[in-house]
Design a protein around this motif. Sequence first.
Motif, PDB file in Angstrom:
ATOM      1  N   UNK A 230       0.833  -1.211   0.000  1.00 26.84           N
ATOM      2  CA  UNK A 230       0.000   0.000   0.000  1.00 26.84           C
ATOM      3  C   UNK A 230       0.864   1.256   0.000  1.00 26.84           C
ATOM      4  N   UNK A 231       1.866   1.269   0.871  1.00 32.53           N
ATOM      5  CA  UNK A 231       2.732   2.432   0.949  1.00 32.53           C
ATOM      6  C   UNK A 231       3.502   2.619  -0.346  1.00 32.53           C
ATOM      7  N   UNK A 232       3.893   1.498  -0.917  1.00 36.48           N
ATOM      8  CA  UNK A 232       4.672   1.533  -2.146  1.00 36.48           C
ATOM      9  C   UNK A 232       3.900   2.231  -3.265  1.00 36.48           C
ATOM     10  N   UNK A 233       2.596   1.951  -3.359  1.00 37.01           N
ATOM     11  CA  UNK A 233       1.779   2.556  -4.411  1.00 37.01           C
ATOM     12  C   UNK A 233       1.827   4.079  -4.290  1.00 37.01           C
ATOM     13  N   UNK A 234       1.733   4.562  -3.069  1.00 37.84           N
ATOM     14  CA  UNK A 234       1.752   6.014  -2.866  1.00 37.84           C
ATOM     15  C   UNK A 234       3.113   6.591  -3.226  1.00 37.84           C
ATOM     16  N   UNK A 235       4.177   5.937  -2.677  1.00 42.05           N
ATOM     17  CA  UNK A 235       5.518   6.473  -2.956  1.00 42.05           C
ATOM     18  C   UNK A 235       5.878   6.354  -4.429  1.00 42.05           C
ATOM     19  N   UNK A 236       5.264   5.392  -5.125  1.00 41.87           N
ATOM     20  CA  UNK A 236       5.542   5.232  -6.549  1.00 41.87           C
ATOM     21  C   UNK A 236       4.679   6.165  -7.386  1.00 41.87           C
ATOM     22  N   UNK A 237       3.987   7.098  -6.745  1.00 42.41           N
ATOM     23  CA  UNK A 237       3.122   8.063  -7.432  1.00 42.41           C
ATOM     24  C   UNK A 237       2.148   7.386  -8.396  1.00 42.41           C
ATOM     25  N   UNK A 238       1.640   6.231  -8.042  1.00 41.86           N
ATOM     26  CA  UNK A 238       0.634   5.528  -8.828  1.00 41.86           C
ATOM     27  C   UNK A 238       1.121   5.192 -10.232  1.00 41.86           C
ATOM     28  N   UNK A 239       2.417   4.960 -10.358  1.00 40.32           N
ATOM     29  CA  UNK A 239       2.982   4.611 -11.672  1.00 40.32           C
ATOM     30  C   UNK A 239       3.570   3.206 -11.618  1.00 40.32           C
ATOM     31  N   UNK A 240       3.166   2.335 -12.574  1.00 39.24           N
ATOM     32  CA  UNK A 240       3.545   0.914 -12.512  1.00 39.24           C
ATOM     33  C   UNK A 240       5.052   0.670 -12.473  1.00 39.24           C
ATOM     34  N   UNK A 241       5.826   1.308 -13.349  1.00 39.63           N
ATOM     35  CA  UNK A 241       7.264   0.998 -13.382  1.00 39.63           C
ATOM     36  C   UNK A 241       7.941   1.421 -12.088  1.00 39.63           C
ATOM     37  N   UNK A 242       7.466   2.529 -11.537  1.00 38.91           N
ATOM     38  CA  UNK A 242       8.069   2.961 -10.270  1.00 38.91           C
ATOM     39  C   UNK A 242       7.706   1.991  -9.155  1.00 38.91           C
ATOM     40  N   UNK A 243       6.480   1.459  -9.210  1.00 37.16           N
ATOM     41  CA  UNK A 243       6.098   0.468  -8.202  1.00 37.16           C
ATOM     42  C   UNK A 243       7.026  -0.743  -8.301  1.00 37.16           C
ATOM     43  N   UNK A 244       7.351  -1.103  -9.547  1.00 40.13           N
ATOM     44  CA  UNK A 244       8.244  -2.242  -9.731  1.00 40.13           C
ATOM     45  C   UNK A 244       9.638  -1.918  -9.202  1.00 40.13           C
ATOM     46  N   UNK A 245      10.101  -0.733  -9.517  1.00 42.63           N
ATOM     47  CA  UNK A 245      11.412  -0.316  -9.006  1.00 42.63           C
ATOM     48  C   UNK A 245      11.417  -0.374  -7.477  1.00 42.63           C
ATOM     49  N   UNK A 246      10.337   0.164  -6.898  1.00 42.65           N
ATOM     50  CA  UNK A 246      10.247   0.175  -5.432  1.00 42.65           C
ATOM     51  C   UNK A 246      10.246  -1.231  -4.858  1.00 42.65           C
ATOM     52  N   UNK A 247       9.471  -2.125  -5.487  1.00 42.22           N
ATOM     53  CA  UNK A 247       9.389  -3.499  -4.992  1.00 42.22           C
ATOM     54  C   UNK A 247      10.754  -4.172  -5.084  1.00 42.22           C
ATOM     55  N   UNK A 248      11.457  -3.959  -6.193  1.00 38.15           N
ATOM     56  CA  UNK A 248      12.770  -4.590  -6.356  1.00 38.15           C
ATOM     57  C   UNK A 248      13.790  -3.987  -5.404  1.00 38.15           C
ATOM     58  N   UNK A 249      13.693  -2.682  -5.211  1.00 39.33           N
ATOM     59  CA  UNK A 249      14.585  -2.041  -4.242  1.00 39.33           C
ATOM     60  C   UNK A 249      14.350  -2.625  -2.858  1.00 39.33           C
ATOM     61  N   UNK A 250      13.075  -2.660  -2.474  1.00 38.09           N
ATOM     62  CA  UNK A 250      12.742  -3.127  -1.123  1.00 38.09           C
ATOM     63  C   UNK A 250      13.153  -4.577  -0.939  1.00 38.09           C
ATOM     64  N   UNK A 251      12.705  -5.427  -1.885  1.00 36.10           N
ATOM     65  CA  UNK A 251      13.050  -6.841  -1.793  1.00 36.10           C
ATOM     66  C   UNK A 251      14.550  -7.031  -1.860  1.00 36.10           C
ATOM     67  N   UNK A 252      15.189  -6.290  -2.759  1.00 37.80           N
ATOM     68  CA  UNK A 252      16.614  -6.440  -2.970  1.00 37.80           C
ATOM     69  C   UNK A 252      17.412  -6.057  -1.748  1.00 37.80           C
ATOM     70  N   UNK A 253      17.052  -4.928  -1.154  1.00 40.19           N
ATOM     71  CA  UNK A 253      17.841  -4.468  -0.010  1.00 40.19           C
ATOM     72  C   UNK A 253      17.576  -5.352   1.202  1.00 40.19           C
ATOM     73  N   UNK A 254      16.358  -5.877   1.298  1.00 42.67           N
ATOM     74  CA  UNK A 254      16.076  -6.814   2.388  1.00 42.67           C
ATOM     75  C   UNK A 254      17.016  -8.012   2.309  1.00 42.67           C
ATOM     76  N   UNK A 255      17.137  -8.565   1.103  1.00 43.65           N
ATOM     77  CA  UNK A 255      18.006  -9.727   0.925  1.00 43.65           C
ATOM     78  C   UNK A 255      19.467  -9.331   1.099  1.00 43.65           C
ATOM     79  N   UNK A 256      19.822  -8.186   0.526  1.00 41.92           N
ATOM     80  CA  UNK A 256      21.221  -7.743   0.579  1.00 41.92           C
ATOM     81  C   UNK A 256      21.663  -7.525   2.021  1.00 41.92           C
TER      82      UNK A 256
END
Lengths: 306, 357
Positions: A230-256
Amino acid sequence: MDLSAINPTLLLASLMVAATPLLLAAIGELVVERAGVLNLGVEGMMITGAICGFAIAVNTGSPILGLVAAALGGAVLSLLFAALTQYALANQVASGLALTLFGLGLSALIGQGYQGIKPPSFPKADIPLLSDIPFLGGVLFRHDFVVYLAIALTAVVWWVLKYSRIGLVLRAVGENHDAAHALGYKVVRIRVAAICFGGACAGLGGAYISLIRVPQWTEGMTAGIGWIALALVVFASWKPWRAMLGAYLFGGITVLQLNLQAAGVAIPVEYLAMSPYLITIIVLVIMSADKSRAPAALGRSFHASQ
Amino acid sequence: MKLSKLLATAAVALGMATGAMAEDKTKVGFVFVGPIGDGGWTYEHNKGRLAVEQEFGDKVETVFVESVPEGPDAERVMTQMALEGADLIFTTSFGYMDPTINVAAKFPNVKFEHATGYKRADNVSTYSARFYEGRAIQGHIAGKMTKSNIVGYIGSYPIPEVIRGINSAFSHARKANPDVQFKIVWAYTWFDPAKEAEAAKVLIEQGADIILQHTDSTAPQAAAQEAGNVYTFGQASDMAEYGPKPRISSIIDDWAPYYIARTRAVMDGTWTSTDTWDGIGPGMVGIGEISSEVPADVKAEALALKDAIAKGEYHPFTGPLNKQDGSAWLAAGETADDGTLLGMNFYVEGIEGTIPQ
């Protein structure tokens, strides 16, 4: 410190896996919000999808059927939200929160007797030829198909919202439902369809956790990923590619950060632990410095008589 | 209007009925940090709650709230329980310590029992189990079973209880196998299956073939099972469904006798504020069956260690033991006192990395 212990191929590959449930849920919610509906029930729909998918996969032995059931389960649960907010004109925030509570309880009920069971394992789609490329093959082309499905879904949602007629109508409903209504569009029907899509995506995301990422059933196992979506959608300004970037950043940094911890890197663990949240927010906030804004009719109820 | 009136009347009637029924019942509340179906920590506390119900039948009523975040929300839940007439409230996670003390000050007639903490008051007892005794046995088996000499450890929060477990497991793993290394990751959560599984996978990718966990869900077990040649131990609960492999043994928390005794004390009016810290001997900590994957001689050694600890002949923290920086902590034959153990904030010699402060 021993950075050589981190295998970059495995790291990047598990980054994609960690991001997928978040991406699925976020893309679904993004479509819902672009239609002008705020559904805070993502967590509830995810966990319901997780158990529906798990139960069907265990009983039929087919993880694919499990995923279908998860999408259906999420969608059916979201219909409850649709009925409350679109027909009974209930408050969307309250209904969404109620949906989360209901979903958590319902999933715990359905999940009785599924604890400690191993689900049928999911086939990995080793793409022939491509998966043999050194490094890239291991990172990109040796996943289960849901990872690709999530990326494809992002592309499709982006294209549909931006270029297709349906997308235009959906956005019109989300920006100004009175005008859309005056033009003859069925506002309620479109919103219900969007809510259903969001429910199906959230359900799929939940099942990804219970069938592939963990894989097991435990009560409350989504543990807040729906809220992050939910938070990601807001921070991604309701734009699909940014949501994807955000998800990969979040998932990626969690794993990293877990990798860095295990490798004994001398960064205080507290900073590592909060880094996924911080970095994702900072990057997306900087990106949203352009003129993006929320859909104008977000969270407002519509009735043809008003 | 009619319907709502009817519902309201029904609700009032119901409230009065339950109110009347609850009069001579002892009401026991439980605050849980995870869902009761987590298969680990909270699952065992809930088993204790059910044992209380079974023991006292109609004379007792239990209520519980699950998945309560550690922090201000916990205070709200406890206050609610106290207002609803609970006579005794068990708060079952370390992070509930300050909320418990705060709420207890407002309800002097309600008894509180806080698990794993160290702050007490006239109406607040603390209780915990000497999990580190079980960790010693785990460490021994882990040291013997590892082939890569790397043991992965998933920590929750860097609090004394968790650090004690790491130190106990590590010192016994080193005794069994001088080449063993621990890789420790902190998940900063008690319960988050996806994250716990991720942590287990990361440790396995970095070469660990034994995973010890101090988090509540069975997700690391599932991750180890998928990885193949990795062994795990059940945490807080037996987690037998993952045996005989990857789960090769477990630490089981048995809270039922304590919960029953404390409830009885409230009923008798003999309850006083106490500090309980029991281990394998009194049965608060159990060791789950050591599976067939473990060679017979290792199993025998582990069981001998367990017996020695249970009889009080052996203390898991017996010198010579140095702190991480090489300074002396315990001289040969000296055992650690409870005060040091309760506030433990240092690693023993040989562990790499620093404790997050």
